[in-house]
Scaffold this motif. Structure first.
Motif, PDB file in Angstrom:
ATOM      1  N   ASN A  54       0.774  -1.111   0.124  1.00 51.17           N
ATOM      2  CA  ASN A  54       0.043   0.226  -0.016  1.00 51.17           C
ATOM      3  C   ASN A  54       0.795   1.301  -0.025  1.00 51.17           C
ATOM      4  O   ASN A  54       0.383   2.339  -0.222  1.00 51.17           O
ATOM      5  CB  ASN A  54      -1.204  -0.038   1.284  1.00 51.17           C
ATOM      6  N   LEU A  55       2.119   1.115   0.306  1.00 49.66           N
ATOM      7  CA  LEU A  55       2.869   2.209   0.315  1.00 49.66           C
ATOM      8  C   LEU A  55       2.322   3.307   1.165  1.00 49.66           C
ATOM      9  O   LEU A  55       2.174   4.687   0.745  1.00 49.66           O
ATOM     10  CB  LEU A  55       3.514   2.731  -0.944  1.00 49.66           C
ATOM     11  N   GLU A  56       2.187   3.253   2.284  1.00 53.97           N
ATOM     12  CA  GLU A  56       1.212   4.193   3.186  1.00 53.97           C
ATOM     13  C   GLU A  56       1.675   5.479   3.629  1.00 53.97           C
ATOM     14  O   GLU A  56       1.130   6.360   3.720  1.00 53.97           O
ATOM     15  CB  GLU A  56       0.601   3.322   4.593  1.00 53.97           C
ATOM     16  N   THR A  57       3.074   5.602   3.525  1.00 59.87           N
ATOM     17  CA  THR A  57       3.619   6.764   3.691  1.00 59.87           C
ATOM     18  C   THR A  57       4.583   7.524   2.644  1.00 59.87           C
ATOM     19  O   THR A  57       4.889   6.343   1.803  1.00 59.87           O
ATOM     20  CB  THR A  57       4.896   6.771   5.062  1.00 59.87           C
ATOM     21  N   THR A  58       4.576   8.613   2.621  1.00 60.48           N
ATOM     22  CA  THR A  58       5.462   9.238   1.387  1.00 60.48           C
ATOM     23  C   THR A  58       6.907   8.882   1.486  1.00 60.48           C
ATOM     24  O   THR A  58       7.344   8.875   0.292  1.00 60.48           O
ATOM     25  CB  THR A  58       5.324  10.856   1.604  1.00 60.48           C
ATOM     26  N   LYS A  59       7.406   8.504   2.556  1.00 60.61           N
ATOM     27  CA  LYS A  59       8.971   8.115   2.492  1.00 60.61           C
ATOM     28  C   LYS A  59       8.751   6.774   1.818  1.00 60.61           C
ATOM     29  O   LYS A  59       9.813   6.300   1.083  1.00 60.61           O
ATOM     30  CB  LYS A  59       9.289   7.963   3.883  1.00 60.61           C
ATOM     31  N   GLU A  60       7.720   5.648   1.984  1.00 64.63           N
ATOM     32  CA  GLU A  60       7.916   4.682   1.455  1.00 64.63           C
ATOM     33  C   GLU A  60       7.710   4.687  -0.153  1.00 64.63           C
ATOM     34  O   GLU A  60       7.972   3.572  -0.913  1.00 64.63           O
ATOM     35  CB  GLU A  60       6.677   3.726   1.858  1.00 64.63           C
ATOM     36  N   ARG A  61       7.278   5.605  -0.610  1.00 62.55           N
ATOM     37  CA  ARG A  61       6.751   5.816  -2.058  1.00 62.55           C
ATOM     38  C   ARG A  61       8.090   6.218  -2.768  1.00 62.55           C
ATOM     39  O   ARG A  61       8.007   6.316  -4.057  1.00 62.55           O
ATOM     40  CB  ARG A  61       5.654   7.073  -2.433  1.00 62.55           C
ATOM     41  N   ILE A  62       9.116   6.991  -2.161  1.00 60.20           N
ATOM     42  CA  ILE A  62      10.027   7.556  -3.239  1.00 60.20           C
ATOM     43  C   ILE A  62      10.876   6.362  -3.909  1.00 60.20           C
ATOM     44  O   ILE A  62      11.074   6.723  -5.134  1.00 60.20           O
ATOM     45  CB  ILE A  62      10.918   8.331  -1.983  1.00 60.20           C
ATOM     46  N   TYR A  63      11.323   5.529  -3.313  1.00 59.27           N
ATOM     47  CA  TYR A  63      12.113   4.572  -3.865  1.00 59.27           C
ATOM     48  C   TYR A  63      11.200   3.803  -5.126  1.00 59.27           C
ATOM     49  O   TYR A  63      11.926   3.554  -6.260  1.00 59.27           O
ATOM     50  CB  TYR A  63      12.727   3.457  -3.124  1.00 59.27           C
ATOM     51  N   PHE A 110       3.687  14.851   0.450  1.00 63.82           N
ATOM     52  CA  PHE A 110       2.304  14.932  -0.148  1.00 63.82           C
ATOM     53  C   PHE A 110       2.108  13.510  -0.764  1.00 63.82           C
ATOM     54  O   PHE A 110       2.708  13.016  -1.819  1.00 63.82           O
ATOM     55  CB  PHE A 110       1.967  16.057  -1.103  1.00 63.82           C
ATOM     56  N   LYS A 111       0.853  12.923  -0.440  1.00 65.09           N
ATOM     57  CA  LYS A 111       0.508  11.407  -1.089  1.00 65.09           C
ATOM     58  C   LYS A 111      -0.534  11.520  -2.023  1.00 65.09           C
ATOM     59  O   LYS A 111      -1.579  11.468  -1.670  1.00 65.09           O
ATOM     60  CB  LYS A 111       0.144  10.683   0.047  1.00 65.09           C
ATOM     61  N   ALA A 112      -0.242  11.887  -3.112  1.00 58.83           N
ATOM     62  CA  ALA A 112      -1.309  11.814  -4.254  1.00 58.83           C
ATOM     63  C   ALA A 112      -1.613  10.117  -4.658  1.00 58.83           C
ATOM     64  O   ALA A 112      -0.814   9.360  -4.324  1.00 58.83           O
ATOM     65  CB  ALA A 112      -0.721  12.224  -5.630  1.00 58.83           C
ATOM     66  N   SER A 113      -2.866  10.176  -5.067  1.00 59.22           N
ATOM     67  CA  SER A 113      -3.306   8.854  -5.125  1.00 59.22           C
ATOM     68  C   SER A 113      -2.767   8.229  -6.421  1.00 59.22           C
ATOM     69  O   SER A 113      -3.182   8.699  -7.629  1.00 59.22           O
ATOM     70  CB  SER A 113      -4.871   8.701  -5.247  1.00 59.22           C
ATOM     71  N   ILE A 114      -1.924   7.309  -6.587  1.00 56.43           N
ATOM     72  CA  ILE A 114      -1.339   6.829  -7.646  1.00 56.43           C
ATOM     73  C   ILE A 114      -2.226   5.804  -8.417  1.00 56.43           C
ATOM     74  O   ILE A 114      -2.468   5.701  -9.635  1.00 56.43           O
ATOM     75  CB  ILE A 114      -0.265   5.630  -7.215  1.00 56.43           C
ATOM     76  N   HIS A 115      -3.445   5.215  -7.572  1.00 51.68           N
ATOM     77  CA  HIS A 115      -4.502   4.485  -8.218  1.00 51.68           C
ATOM     78  C   HIS A 115      -5.147   5.543  -9.594  1.00 51.68           C
ATOM     79  O   HIS A 115      -5.601   5.212 -10.395  1.00 51.68           O
ATOM     80  CB  HIS A 115      -5.710   4.191  -7.373  1.00 51.68           C
ATOM     81  N   MET A 116      -5.297   6.837  -8.761  1.00 48.35           N
ATOM     82  CA  MET A 116      -6.399   7.745  -9.756  1.00 48.35           C
ATOM     83  C   MET A 116      -5.403   8.273 -10.752  1.00 48.35           C
ATOM     84  O   MET A 116      -5.858   8.552 -11.718  1.00 48.35           O
ATOM     85  CB  MET A 116      -6.629   8.945  -8.657  1.00 48.35           C
TER      86      MET A 116
END
Length: 185
Positions: A54-63, A110-116
């Motif tokens: 789910n990559l719940e945090t913005t930090k998890e999304r970076i890599y 900021f965590k934009a919705s990747i699904h959207m």
């Protein structure tokens, strides 16, 4: 979603493509857009960079977003050419721009919705294909509109995103495809 866009493109395009070319592109894109990201996710999970899919945090999304950008660049350099299928080439350029925008927002916390981002990008691509090839894709466009609403509703229901994160995600997916359509429409 990118692979869905490619399969749909080849199924509706009035242009002639040899079956071998279609199969080669499909296999290459399947490996690069499905298999490789899954393997990269598993590696990131094993080394502790991400905790869940789910990559719940913005930090998890970076890599993951950074690695996905590299994968899309590989697709653009090695698989798709603007001369052979400009529609697909610019579709993937739009995906790259959306991915980089999402990455920059993640860096800014900021965590934009990747699904959207994904579904609105493909939706805009299908609208442009309908106009470009002058074919009636109303059934597909209705399906995509309903699917977009279902994705947004599910993200809200699961409390995965706020309204603003969904709206920003939608614009990040839609705007690059809309701008780049001028290069091939």
């Amino acid at each position: 979603m990118p692979l869905f866009g490619v399969v749909y493109y080849f199924s509706i395009s009035p242009r002639y493509f040899p079956e071998e070319i279609i199969q080669a592109k499909f296999v290459a894109l399947f490996i690069l857009t499905i298999i490789l990201p899954l393997l990269l996710y598993l590696i990131l999970k094993l080394i502790g960079i991400v905790n869940t899919v789910n990559l719940e945090t913005t930090k998890e999304r970076i890599y993951p977003l950074l690695l996905n950008s590299v994968v899309v660049i590989i697709v653009l350099k090695k698989i798709l050419t603007p001369s052979q299928s400009p529609e697909l080439y610019f579709f993937f350029v739009g995906i790259l721009i959306s991915n980089i925008a999402c990455l920059l927002l993640a860096v800014m916390k900021f965590k934009a919705s990747i699904h959207m981002i994904a579904i609105t990008g493909v939706f805009m691509f299908f609208i442009a294909l309908s106009i470009h090839f002058s074919i009636n894709l109303n059934d597909t466009l209705i399906f995509m509109a309903v699917s977009t609403g279902a994705v947004a509703t599910s993200r809200l229901h699961l409390k995965a995103h706020s309204y603003i994160e969904l709206i920003i995600g939608s614009f990040i997916g839609l705007i690059p495809q809309l701008i780049l359509v001028t290069y091939w429409l």
